[in-house]
Motif scaffolding. Structure first.
Motif, PDB file in Angstrom:
ATOM      1  N   ALA A 251       5.172  -9.046  -9.604  1.00  0.00           N
ATOM      2  CA  ALA A 251       4.218  -7.969  -9.354  1.00  0.00           C
ATOM      3  C   ALA A 251       4.899  -6.771  -8.702  1.00  0.00           C
ATOM      4  CB  ALA A 251       3.075  -8.480  -8.472  1.00  0.00           C
ATOM      5  N   GLY A 252       5.808  -7.028  -7.772  1.00  0.00           N
ATOM      6  CA  GLY A 252       6.508  -5.939  -7.100  1.00  0.00           C
ATOM      7  C   GLY A 252       7.401  -5.152  -8.046  1.00  0.00           C
ATOM      8  N   THR A 253       8.170  -5.869  -8.864  1.00  0.00           N
ATOM      9  CA  THR A 253       9.048  -5.156  -9.807  1.00  0.00           C
ATOM     10  C   THR A 253       8.235  -4.373 -10.829  1.00  0.00           C
ATOM     11  OG1 THR A 253       9.202  -7.155 -11.194  1.00  0.00           O
ATOM     12  CG2 THR A 253      10.946  -6.808  -9.576  1.00  0.00           C
ATOM     13  N   PHE A 254       7.129  -4.958 -11.274  1.00  0.00           N
ATOM     14  CA  PHE A 254       6.335  -4.269 -12.295  1.00  0.00           C
ATOM     15  C   PHE A 254       5.567  -3.090 -11.704  1.00  0.00           C
ATOM     16  CE2 PHE A 254       4.145  -5.055 -16.555  1.00  0.00           C
ATOM     17  CZ  PHE A 254       5.317  -4.836 -17.253  1.00  0.00           C
ATOM     18  N   ALA A 255       5.216  -3.158 -10.421  1.00  0.00           N
ATOM     19  CA  ALA A 255       4.606  -1.999  -9.763  1.00  0.00           C
ATOM     20  C   ALA A 255       5.577  -0.821  -9.761  1.00  0.00           C
ATOM     21  CB  ALA A 255       4.196  -2.357  -8.339  1.00  0.00           C
ATOM     22  N   ILE A 256       6.839  -1.115  -9.503  1.00  0.00           N
ATOM     23  CA  ILE A 256       7.861  -0.062  -9.521  1.00  0.00           C
ATOM     24  C   ILE A 256       8.088   0.430 -10.947  1.00  0.00           C
ATOM     25  CG2 ILE A 256      10.313   0.399  -9.077  1.00  0.00           C
ATOM     26  CD1 ILE A 256      10.058  -1.578  -6.714  1.00  0.00           C
ATOM     27  N   CYS A 257       7.985  -0.470 -11.915  1.00  0.00           N
ATOM     28  CA  CYS A 257       8.087  -0.067 -13.316  1.00  0.00           C
ATOM     29  C   CYS A 257       6.999   0.950 -13.657  1.00  0.00           C
ATOM     30  CB  CYS A 257       7.967  -1.289 -14.223  1.00  0.00           C
ATOM     31  SG  CYS A 257       8.037  -0.916 -15.993  1.00  0.00           S
ATOM     32  N   GLY A 258       5.764   0.650 -13.268  1.00  0.00           N
ATOM     33  CA  GLY A 258       4.662   1.576 -13.534  1.00  0.00           C
ATOM     34  C   GLY A 258       4.815   2.890 -12.803  1.00  0.00           C
ATOM     35  N   ALA A 259       5.291   2.814 -11.555  1.00  0.00           N
ATOM     36  CA  ALA A 259       5.485   4.029 -10.774  1.00  0.00           C
ATOM     37  C   ALA A 259       6.490   4.967 -11.432  1.00  0.00           C
ATOM     38  CB  ALA A 259       5.948   3.666  -9.361  1.00  0.00           C
ATOM     39  N   SER A 260       7.542   4.397 -12.017  1.00  0.00           N
ATOM     40  CA  SER A 260       8.629   5.216 -12.563  1.00  0.00           C
ATOM     41  C   SER A 260       8.432   5.588 -14.025  1.00  0.00           C
ATOM     42  CB  SER A 260       9.968   4.472 -12.402  1.00  0.00           C
ATOM     43  OG  SER A 260       9.917   3.198 -13.010  1.00  0.00           O
ATOM     44  N   THR A 261       7.364   5.101 -14.667  1.00  0.00           N
ATOM     45  CA  THR A 261       7.098   5.450 -16.071  1.00  0.00           C
ATOM     46  C   THR A 261       5.758   6.163 -16.197  1.00  0.00           C
ATOM     47  OG1 THR A 261       6.272   3.192 -16.419  1.00  0.00           O
ATOM     48  CG2 THR A 261       8.557   3.643 -17.054  1.00  0.00           C
ATOM     49  N   ASN A 262       4.664   5.388 -16.263  1.00  0.00           N
ATOM     50  CA  ASN A 262       3.344   5.995 -16.446  1.00  0.00           C
ATOM     51  C   ASN A 262       2.967   6.940 -15.315  1.00  0.00           C
ATOM     52  OD1 ASN A 262       3.270   2.988 -17.546  1.00  0.00           O
ATOM     53  ND2 ASN A 262       1.966   4.229 -18.864  1.00  0.00           N
ATOM     54  N   GLY A 263       3.231   6.525 -14.098  1.00  0.00           N
ATOM     55  CA  GLY A 263       2.837   7.352 -12.962  1.00  0.00           C
ATOM     56  C   GLY A 263       3.681   8.593 -12.809  1.00  0.00           C
ATOM     57  N   LEU A 264       4.969   8.488 -13.091  1.00  0.00           N
ATOM     58  CA  LEU A 264       5.897   9.583 -12.828  1.00  0.00           C
ATOM     59  C   LEU A 264       6.176  10.417 -14.083  1.00  0.00           C
ATOM     60  CD1 LEU A 264       7.761  10.854 -10.673  1.00  0.00           C
ATOM     61  CD2 LEU A 264       9.557   9.346 -11.510  1.00  0.00           C
ATOM     62  N   ILE A 265       6.898   9.844 -15.031  1.00  0.00           N
ATOM     63  CA  ILE A 265       7.349  10.613 -16.185  1.00  0.00           C
ATOM     64  C   ILE A 265       6.186  10.983 -17.101  1.00  0.00           C
ATOM     65  CG2 ILE A 265       8.816  10.593 -18.227  1.00  0.00           C
ATOM     66  CD1 ILE A 265      10.380  10.842 -15.671  1.00  0.00           C
ATOM     67  N   GLN A 266       5.357  10.013 -17.448  1.00  0.00           N
ATOM     68  CA  GLN A 266       4.286  10.299 -18.395  1.00  0.00           C
ATOM     69  C   GLN A 266       3.270  11.290 -17.837  1.00  0.00           C
ATOM     70  OE1 GLN A 266       1.781   6.981 -19.928  1.00  0.00           O
ATOM     71  NE2 GLN A 266       2.464   7.735 -21.914  1.00  0.00           N
ATOM     72  N   THR A 267       3.005  11.214 -16.535  1.00  0.00           N
ATOM     73  CA  THR A 267       2.003  12.095 -15.931  1.00  0.00           C
ATOM     74  C   THR A 267       2.590  13.444 -15.524  1.00  0.00           C
ATOM     75  OG1 THR A 267       0.801  10.163 -15.099  1.00  0.00           O
ATOM     76  CG2 THR A 267       0.276  12.294 -14.108  1.00  0.00           C
ATOM     77  N   HIS A 268       3.803  13.452 -14.968  1.00  0.00           N
ATOM     78  CA  HIS A 268       4.305  14.668 -14.327  1.00  0.00           C
ATOM     79  C   HIS A 268       5.513  15.317 -14.998  1.00  0.00           C
ATOM     80  CE1 HIS A 268       1.515  14.397 -11.018  1.00  0.00           C
ATOM     81  NE2 HIS A 268       1.848  13.138 -10.810  1.00  0.00           N
ATOM     82  N   PHE A 269       6.078  14.695 -16.031  1.00  0.00           N
ATOM     83  CA  PHE A 269       7.260  15.314 -16.636  1.00  0.00           C
ATOM     84  C   PHE A 269       6.927  16.662 -17.272  1.00  0.00           C
ATOM     85  CE2 PHE A 269      10.034  16.169 -20.264  1.00  0.00           C
ATOM     86  CZ  PHE A 269      11.279  16.162 -19.646  1.00  0.00           C
ATOM     87  N   VAL A 270       5.826  16.736 -18.026  1.00  0.00           N
ATOM     88  CA  VAL A 270       5.478  17.988 -18.700  1.00  0.00           C
ATOM     89  C   VAL A 270       5.222  19.117 -17.697  1.00  0.00           C
ATOM     90  CG1 VAL A 270       3.778  19.135 -20.178  1.00  0.00           C
ATOM     91  CG2 VAL A 270       4.671  16.882 -20.815  1.00  0.00           C
ATOM     92  N   PRO A 271       4.358  18.923 -16.667  1.00  0.00           N
ATOM     93  CA  PRO A 271       4.181  20.019 -15.706  1.00  0.00           C
ATOM     94  C   PRO A 271       5.447  20.325 -14.914  1.00  0.00           C
ATOM     95  CG  PRO A 271       2.944  18.073 -15.016  1.00  0.00           C
ATOM     96  CD  PRO A 271       3.398  17.824 -16.411  1.00  0.00           C
ATOM     97  N   VAL A 383      -1.284  -0.077 -10.559  1.00  0.00           N
ATOM     98  CA  VAL A 383      -1.510   0.387  -9.183  1.00  0.00           C
ATOM     99  C   VAL A 383      -0.326   1.235  -8.728  1.00  0.00           C
ATOM    100  CG1 VAL A 383      -1.719  -0.335  -6.778  1.00  0.00           C
ATOM    101  CG2 VAL A 383      -3.088  -1.460  -8.546  1.00  0.00           C
ATOM    102  N   GLY A 384       0.886   0.766  -9.043  1.00  0.00           N
ATOM    103  CA  GLY A 384       2.074   1.566  -8.745  1.00  0.00           C
ATOM    104  C   GLY A 384       2.052   2.890  -9.476  1.00  0.00           C
ATOM    105  N   ALA A 385       1.642   2.863 -10.754  1.00  0.00           N
ATOM    106  CA  ALA A 385       1.551   4.090 -11.533  1.00  0.00           C
ATOM    107  C   ALA A 385       0.517   5.037 -10.945  1.00  0.00           C
ATOM    108  CB  ALA A 385       1.200   3.761 -12.988  1.00  0.00           C
ATOM    109  N   ALA A 386      -0.645   4.483 -10.565  1.00  0.00           N
ATOM    110  CA  ALA A 386      -1.709   5.309 -10.004  1.00  0.00           C
ATOM    111  C   ALA A 386      -1.270   5.969  -8.703  1.00  0.00           C
ATOM    112  CB  ALA A 386      -2.959   4.460  -9.772  1.00  0.00           C
TER     113      ALA A 386
END
Length: 436
Positions: A251-271, A383-386
């Motif tokens: 769960a911890g590793t996958f939270a970081i996975c979400g944080a660094s993909t969906n939460g970070l790049i997918q949401t904020h890369f374009v802006p 949750v990490g992504a959010a």
């Protein structure tokens, strides 16, 4: 009229199976692939909405990112209950309803006038619908229909989301930039509705529904009886899994996975790229290129997972991802240059390469409950992504830059690499501990 016995059903289909043909499991996997592609439209849109909604309504980026974070959190938190609902009501019904909810939520955003409506339509409705279309769906299909090639199939189905991103991102970014964000939202709704007939007519819940053995199985597997109490089962499995160390590491590793993909790049890369003068369409096209190499990387990761130690694969994936994020602030510029293209290719190959080894570890640790356990692990991913989706918007409002978020995410990926190496091996036959 009397129903044929299980032995009779098996015998009746043994002759059919002896003829050389493509196993039905591959057709089910193909329908699942197309379904996830159609549902992927909603995942392509949030990063494109931040600036237009900010300009249109005057909402802060933190407010808009909060709605995105609700969507991402529900995407994960709904997944384990959706996996249990699939056991109770069947894959086909759950997925068809989920796609309809996504279409309704996305369509209603066209008429919103207040931030709370964005929270309700995009955050709640699309979040709940998308959560039922999460990777737990792919894990359930793989577990039921395949005994062999599970790693490969998991990789292919995981890559479907990236394929959808590849298809929809350029189109949606063009709509947002040339017309408005509203046609893009309608396109997402129509894409979700278009897939519903495919699901209802072509998807089947279990190989036994058509009298077949799972692909690679040596014996016929009867279809299990519907499992009542879907919500109770999902929570019970969580409590059982939470008593084991590997669950928290996964769960911890996958939270970081979400944080660094969906939460970070997918949401904020374009802006973030737009902040440096890059046109929105160019930045969105770079995300689409990530989708191209995501397909390659995820399928390759599934192939590797069938042959190599999944813990070591995870450690390598997270370490490389963390290193690449540390270089990103130096690569953002008004135009696309070779070092940025190298980052995009590199990050794309690693985007969801973590999924097949994570699913394999869940299967190894938790056996028949692995799809639901993976649903909870996916919940931590979202949750990490959010959290990072929200904090990224706040950081941009407060500091005027995303740099701090890039560096912090790189450090988190290094921690995830170490956590992956700590996970202990456990035979798949060992059951979860009983509840008290």
């Amino acid at each position: 009229m009397t129903q044929p016995s299980e032995a009779a059903v098996q015998a009746a289909h043994t002759e059919n199976q002896s003829a050389p043909r493509i196993h039905r499991a591959w057709f089910v996997a193909a329908v699942t692939f197309v379904t996830i592609i159609g549902a992927a439209a909603f995942r392509s849109l949030p990063g494109l909405l931040i600036d237009p909604l900010h300009d249109d309504f005057g909402w802060s980026r933190g407010t808009i990112s909060a709605a995105v974070s609700v969507n991402l959190a529900l995407y994960g938190l709904t997944a384990p209950f959706a996996a249990a609902l699939m056991d109770r009501f069947g894959i086909r019904r759950v997925v068809a309803v989920a796609l309809t909810v996504i279409a309704v939520g996305s369509g209603l955003t066209v008429w919103m006038t207040a931030a709370w409506q964005l929270m309700l339509y995009w955050g709640l409705l699309v979040g709940l619908g998308s959560g039922s279309m999460a990777l737990a769906f792919a894990a359930t299909v793989t577990n039921r229909w395949f005994t062999e090639r599970r790693g490969l199939v998991t990789g292919i189905l995981t890559a479907a989301s990236a394929s959808g991103q590849l298809i929809f991102l350029p189109v949606l970014s063009w709509m947002v930039e040339k017309h408005d964000w509203r046609p893009a939202a309608i396109t997402v709704a129509l894409a979700a509705l278009t897939v519903v007939p495919f699901v209802w007519l072509l998807l089947r819940d279990h190989p036994a529904d058509v009298g077949l053995k799972p692909y690679g199985a040596k014996e016929f597997v009867p279809k299990p009886e519907p499992v009542p109490g879907a919500a109770r089962r999902a929570v019970t499995v969580l409590f059982k899994a939470a008593r084991t160390g590997p669950f928290w590491l996964l769960a911890g590793t996958f939270a970081i996975c979400g944080a660094s993909t969906n939460g970070l790049i997918q949401t904020h890369f374009v802006p973030a790229a737009h902040d440096h003068g890059m046109p929105v369409t160019a930045a969105a096209s770079l995300l689409a290129v990530i989708g191209v190499f995501d397909v390659v990387g995820t399928v390759a990761s599934g192939w590797f997972t069938d042959r190599f130690e999944p813990r070591r694969l995870l450690a390598v994936y997270y370490a490389l991802r963390g290193i690449s994020l540390l270089f990103l602030p130096m690569l953002l510029a008004p135009s696309v240059h070779p070092p940025m293209l190298f980052f995009i290719v590199f990050y794309g190959l690693d985007w969801v390469a973590t999924v097949p080894p994570t699913v394999a570890l869940c299967r190894e640790q938790y056996g028949e409950d692995s799809a639901i356990v993976f649903g909870w692990v996916l919940a931590s991913h979202q949750v990490g992504a959010a959290l990072v989706a929200f904090l990224g918007g706040v950081a941009r409002d407060v500091f005027g830059s995303y740099d701090m978020i890039w560096y912090a995410s790189g450090a988190l990926c290094a921690a995830a690499a170490l956590m992956a190496l700590v996970i202990r091996r456990r035979p798949a036959a060992v059951p979860l501990p009983a509840t008290a």
